[in-house]
Write an enzyme that holds these catalytic residues in place. Sequence first.
Site, PDB file in Angstrom:
ATOM      1  N   ASP A 179      16.075 111.360  68.186  1.00  0.00           N
ATOM      2  CA  ASP A 179      17.458 111.935  68.309  1.00  0.00           C
ATOM      3  C   ASP A 179      17.866 112.690  70.028  1.00  0.00           C
ATOM      4  O   ASP A 179      18.372 113.505  70.313  1.00  0.00           O
ATOM      5  CB  ASP A 179      17.374 113.450  67.588  1.00  0.00           C
ATOM      6  N   GLY A 203      19.238 117.873  70.038  1.00  0.00           N
ATOM      7  CA  GLY A 203      18.632 116.695  70.739  1.00  0.00           C
ATOM      8  C   GLY A 203      17.759 116.848  71.476  1.00  0.00           C
ATOM      9  O   GLY A 203      17.029 118.119  71.637  1.00  0.00           O
TER      10      GLY A 203
HETATM   11 ZN   LIG Z   1      20.747 113.457  65.210  1.00  0.00          ZN
END
Ligand SMILES: [Zn+2]
Length: 380
Positions: free
Chosen positions: A273, A309
């Site tokens: 991510d 993130g």
């Molecule tokens: Zn994401």
Amino acid sequence: MTTLVNARLVLPGEVRHGWLRTAGDRIAELAPPGEAPGQAPSTGEVDDVAGRYVVPGFVDVHVHGAAGVSYQSGLADEAARAARFHREHGTTTTMASLVTGSPQELAKAVSGLAEVAADGVIAGVHLEGPYLSAARCGAHDPAWLRPPDPAEFRDLVQAGRGHLRMITLAPELPGALELVRTAVSEGVIAAVGHTDATAARTREAIEAGARVATHLFNAMRPVHHRDGGPVVATLNDPRVTVELINDGVHVDADVARLVFAAAGAGRVALITDAMAATGMGDGDYRLGGMDVRVRDGRALLADGTSIAGSTITMADAFRRAVTDVGLPVEQAARAAALTPAGMLGLADDIGSLEPGKRADLLVLDDDLTVTRVMKNGRWL
Ligand SMILES: [Zn+2]
């Protein structure tokens, strides 16, 4: 033709001391089990890796960018820069994830990234949003969240020209189950995430064809012992692969251990991510329409209300799976390569060190840092 000798080959289910030979862009052959040392074929180039681990190249199915750029721009040179950064850190196959944005922004990004995917730089596009729960929107711009819109989705599928591979949506939204069915019929993986769904609603989404939980625990209704919510519903279903952001920030190592105990490495996909700040150090960045502040490697929305993130690479996620979560190295490799490859339907081609598969592999030092990366049979 290259033969890696004196390797600790990390294979599905075992670590085998021996050799591995590549031919062209493929793995051609490897040491049979129980072979005595020094039996490597001596044809072609011989590369002594001095007892280091050799693992399959990592597969990241959820990543937004790196090196100061985001896939969100849809620009080929920026996408190539982000993909290159992650490749240097062990990700030999990557998706490109998009956060929620306006219809025009998403259409442009999907269309641009479809070209990048056609060039083989990325494996496909992951739409994270825009059909997400306002209550669990995390770092997504709440102004652009919307209920599932089948017409818009079909337009995005068209813009993707076969390269739109996954969509994350909240199954409790009106029309979400129908959108799951549409996605499946279009060959797009449906993932549940950024969701406030009950366990029962999540199970309905799985029955409709959803097969992935997007960053398990994060931006999801939390587990309650009388309603396990999306976490327990997806963990309990053998058809579902769960993504885990193993950065030590999003999910505690003890909880990650519980996830692996419940689902096994064959159903847990390590993801980064990662956002634009990855590889850039602390500073101020953008994620979609949101301002993000990175301090001590932690990305937060500028107002501090949500994690935004990560700034890790797959190499970090893999290493932490061994050092912090305590997985055997072959299970960590499975979660970083074979499981996400299988999720994408690519397990016949990548994800493990097996003859016939692509020669995408990594050499690791004793402390599990990535020292060399081979992609398609060539060292980077
Ligand atoms: Zn994401």
